[in-house]
Design a protein around this motif. Structure first.
Motif, PDB file in Angstrom:
ATOM      1  N   SER A 217       0.837  -1.206   0.000  1.00 36.90           N
ATOM      2  CA  SER A 217       0.000   0.000   0.000  1.00 36.90           C
ATOM      3  C   SER A 217       0.875   1.261   0.000  1.00 36.90           C
ATOM      4  O   SER A 217       1.788   1.406   0.810  1.00 36.90           O
ATOM      5  CB  SER A 217      -0.915   0.011   1.228  1.00 36.90           C
ATOM      6  N   SER A 218       0.548   2.180  -0.904  1.00 36.02           N
ATOM      7  CA  SER A 218       1.304   3.441  -1.022  1.00 36.02           C
ATOM      8  C   SER A 218       0.654   4.568  -0.224  1.00 36.02           C
ATOM      9  O   SER A 218       1.239   5.622  -0.039  1.00 36.02           O
ATOM     10  CB  SER A 218       1.335   3.868  -2.489  1.00 36.02           C
ATOM     11  N   LYS A 342     -17.434  -9.195   4.739  1.00 43.04           N
ATOM     12  CA  LYS A 342     -16.723  -8.276   5.648  1.00 43.04           C
ATOM     13  C   LYS A 342     -17.661  -7.180   6.145  1.00 43.04           C
ATOM     14  O   LYS A 342     -17.587  -6.761   7.302  1.00 43.04           O
ATOM     15  CB  LYS A 342     -15.512  -7.658   4.932  1.00 43.04           C
ATOM     16  N   ASN A 354     -12.023  -3.351  -3.889  1.00 42.73           N
ATOM     17  CA  ASN A 354     -11.242  -3.255  -5.129  1.00 42.73           C
ATOM     18  C   ASN A 354     -10.585  -4.587  -5.438  1.00 42.73           C
ATOM     19  O   ASN A 354     -10.140  -5.334  -4.580  1.00 42.73           O
ATOM     20  CB  ASN A 354     -10.225  -2.110  -5.149  1.00 42.73           C
TER      21      ASN A 354
HETATM   22  O1  PMT Z   1      -2.540   2.574  -0.700  1.00 39.96           O
HETATM   23  P1  PMT Z   1      -2.713   2.347  -2.198  1.00 39.96           P
HETATM   24  O2  PMT Z   1      -1.430   1.931  -2.860  1.00 39.96           O
HETATM   25  O3  PMT Z   1      -3.352   3.532  -2.864  1.00 39.96           O
HETATM   26  O4  PMT Z   1      -3.702   1.090  -2.379  1.00 39.96           O
HETATM   27  C1  PMT Z   1      -5.034   1.204  -1.959  1.00 39.96           C
HETATM   28  C2  PMT Z   1      -5.516  -0.090  -1.286  1.00 39.96           C
HETATM   29  C3  PMT Z   1      -5.504  -1.223  -2.295  1.00 39.96           C
HETATM   30  C4  PMT Z   1      -4.609  -0.446  -0.086  1.00 39.96           C
HETATM   31  C5  PMT Z   1      -6.967   0.215  -0.757  1.00 39.96           C
HETATM   32  O5  PMT Z   1      -7.794   0.561  -1.832  1.00 39.96           O
HETATM   33  C6  PMT Z   1      -7.557  -0.987  -0.025  1.00 39.96           C
HETATM   34  O6  PMT Z   1      -8.100  -1.912  -0.619  1.00 39.96           O
HETATM   35  N1  PMT Z   1      -7.441  -0.983   1.344  1.00 39.96           N
HETATM   36  C7  PMT Z   1      -7.855  -2.100   2.196  1.00 39.96           C
HETATM   37  C8  PMT Z   1      -6.804  -3.185   2.137  1.00 39.96           C
HETATM   38  C9  PMT Z   1      -7.106  -4.319   3.097  1.00 39.96           C
HETATM   39  O7  PMT Z   1      -6.390  -4.511   4.033  1.00 39.96           O
HETATM   40  O8  PMT Z   1      -8.201  -4.990   2.816  1.00 39.96           O
HETATM   41  P2  PMT Z   1      -8.719  -6.251   3.729  1.00 39.96           P
HETATM   42  O9  PMT Z   1      -9.740  -6.844   2.844  1.00 39.96           O
HETATM   43  O10 PMT Z   1      -7.572  -7.074   4.145  1.00 39.96           O
HETATM   44  O11 PMT Z   1      -9.363  -5.584   5.015  1.00 39.96           O
HETATM   45  C10 PMT Z   1     -10.738  -5.241   5.093  1.00 39.96           C
HETATM   46  C11 PMT Z   1     -10.954  -4.003   5.932  1.00 39.96           C
HETATM   47  O12 PMT Z   1     -10.584  -4.268   7.294  1.00 39.96           O
HETATM   48  C12 PMT Z   1     -10.140  -2.799   5.490  1.00 39.96           C
HETATM   49  O13 PMT Z   1     -10.942  -1.653   5.637  1.00 39.96           O
HETATM   50  C13 PMT Z   1      -8.981  -2.783   6.500  1.00 39.96           C
HETATM   51  O14 PMT Z   1      -8.522  -1.439   6.711  1.00 39.96           O
HETATM   52  C14 PMT Z   1      -9.641  -3.329   7.749  1.00 39.96           C
HETATM   53  N2  PMT Z   1      -8.735  -4.059   8.657  1.00 39.96           N
HETATM   54  C15 PMT Z   1      -7.961  -5.082   8.202  1.00 39.96           C
HETATM   55  C16 PMT Z   1      -7.155  -5.772   9.080  1.00 39.96           C
HETATM   56  C17 PMT Z   1      -7.149  -5.406  10.457  1.00 39.96           C
HETATM   57  N3  PMT Z   1      -6.368  -6.018  11.326  1.00 39.96           N
HETATM   58  N4  PMT Z   1      -7.926  -4.404  10.874  1.00 39.96           N
HETATM   59  C18 PMT Z   1      -8.743  -3.749  10.007  1.00 39.96           C
HETATM   60  O15 PMT Z   1      -9.472  -2.842  10.413  1.00 39.96           O
END
Ligand code: PMT
Length: 403
Positions: A217-218, A342, A354
């Motif tokens: 992630s950027s 989720k 995404n």
């Molecule tokens: O940063 P960029 O390079 O611009 O890229 C953007 C992105 C791809 C990182 C962004 O668009 C994105 O998809 N972010 C969520 C990435 C992620 O961790 O997805 P997840 O499906 O693993 O998590 C689901 C949700 O739970 C997310 O909102 C995450 O922030 C949250 N989470 C996850 C793990 C954790 N321990 N606690 C959380 O709250």
């Protein structure tokens, strides 16, 4: 006071004039802003003074015009940092390609660029340049950067250009710019009065003092979401993992590294907030025993025991039941099924999913989102992350105001 005739009464505008032929139109713009009731101060670049004399702007604004960074008399009256905080809006018109490039790069080599770097006030720019300069990939990239930071672009328009060519790059007419300013300064955004927290970027989990587990992630998407919520009137705190991005204008930033630190920072920030958007790619595991010294490569393999991190969204859901929470979902397959899972498991009001893998979403400048909420969904088409963020912020504002 007739607010219909003077809709900008009580509003302060710092008008930045840069060196293009359209500088002469800035004098008319200044007159129209004043007629609308605004208090206007003018800062000119050296090149702008070659097109129009500062005296013209001084006569029209009734204020001394500033064109130098190191002018002791002006600095004594109002220092440049004070001036950067004075206006309700900094309006740069005309904004040359050079000025936009400097702001995108964070340069501060004259008074106007210094003010633009030192301000926490909203900024709008009215670009004016030759059509090929506007179309140049360097300018396109600068435009993306400026939009991602929440800078509003007014125009440019299309038509005959001073250089004799025809195309996109003409500065909008002064009345069009004045009307956009009136709209910007008098229409409360749909998130006015709302405190929002956005998490962005990766988290890093240390292995030893020099190594860590991280992800790609950027922070670009999360920073763009923070800027877009700010543009809709929200007061925004950005909890950022380790990324090298500038903070969007007017946004408060808290930097963290690990998931535990992100949870603590988010917990503190959401107390008193109404909205939490979790864009961060949060590490799900941390190393059980972080080595106190750099691990030497003696052995053929290095087993690491990883323990689960808390889920930030689920934790905050339990602690702040009234918080409007938007999650992100990064999925390689079955986007809708996983995202809706989720949405439900984490108790969210909305989730933006995404597709990742094959060079999508992470690190790159463009994205596309499928957004789900109980009983509804929307598709946000592929585009620059700033555009996707603006569309998402509008959806969030709509669902937040009309649950
Ligand atoms: O940063 P960029 O390079 O611009 O890229 C953007 C992105 C791809 C990182 C962004 O668009 C994105 O998809 N972010 C969520 C990435 C992620 O961790 O997805 P997840 O499906 O693993 O998590 C689901 C949700 O739970 C997310 O909102 C995450 O922030 C949250 N989470 C996850 C793990 C954790 N321990 N606690 C959380 O709250």
């Amino acid at each position: 006071m007739n607010t219909l005739l003077t809709p900008l009464a009580g509003r302060r505008i710092l008008l930045g004039v840069t060196g293009g032929v359209a500088a002469y139109k800035a004098a008319d713009l200044l007159r129209r802003l004043k007629e609308a009731g605004a208090e206007v101060r003018v800062v000119m670049t050296t090149h702008a003074t070659a097109f129009v004399a500062p005296l013209t702007f001084q006569a029209l604004s009734g204020e001394p015009v500033r064109d130098g960074l190191l002018d002791p008399a002006h600095e004594a009256a109002m220092g440049h940092i004070e001036l950067a905080r004075w206006p309700d809006l900094i309006l740069v018109a005309p904004a040359t390609a050079n000025c936009m490039a400097k702001v995108a790069q964070g340069l501060a080599d004259d008074l106007l660029s210094t003010l633009l770097l030192a301000t926490d006030r909203p900024v709008a720019m009215a670009p004016a340049m030759n059509r090929l300069m506007w179309a140049n990939p360097a300018t396109r990239a600068n435009v993306e950067t400026l939009l991602a930071r929440g800078i509003q672009l007014l125009g440019p328009g299309s038509g005959d250009q001073a250089c004799g060519e025809t195309g996109e790059g003409r500065m909008l007419e002064p009345v069009q710019i004045r009307d956009a300013v009136i709209e910007r300064l008098t229409t409360p955004g749909p998130l006015q009065g709302c405190r929002a927290v956005v998490s962005a970027g990766p988290t890093r989990e240390p292995i030893d003092p020099v190594r860590f587990i991280g992800n790609r992630s950027s922070g670009k998407q999360g920073f763009a979401v923070a800027a877009a919520l700010k543009a809709l009137g929200a007061e925004v705190t950005l909890v950022a993992g380790p990324v090298s991005l500038p903070t969007p204008a007017g946004v408060k930033r808290v930097d963290v590294e690990t998931t535990a630190q992100m949870l603590e920072a988010a917990r503190t920030a959401v107390a008193g907030a109404q909205l939490f958007v979790s864009v961060a790619a949060v590490a799900d595991y941390h190393v059980a025993d972080v080595a106190p010294r750099k691990i030497k490569k003696h052995d053929a393999s290095l087993p690491l025991v990883l323990n689960r991190n808390p889920d930030i969204l689920s934790t905050l859901r339990a602690e702040f039941p009234a918080l409007f929470m938007v999650g992100f979902a990064a999925e390689t397959d079955d986007l809708e099924t996983h995202a809706r899972g989720k949405l439900e498991r984490k108790g969210l009001q909305m989730i933006a999913a995404n597709q990742v893998g094959d060079g999508r979403a992470f690190e790159v400048d463009r994205n596309a989102l499928q957004v789900f909420w109980p009983g509804g969904s929307a598709t946000l088409d592929e585009g620059p992350k700033a555009d996707v963020a603006r569309a998402l912020a509008a959806l969030i504002a709509d669902r937040y105001r009309n649950p």
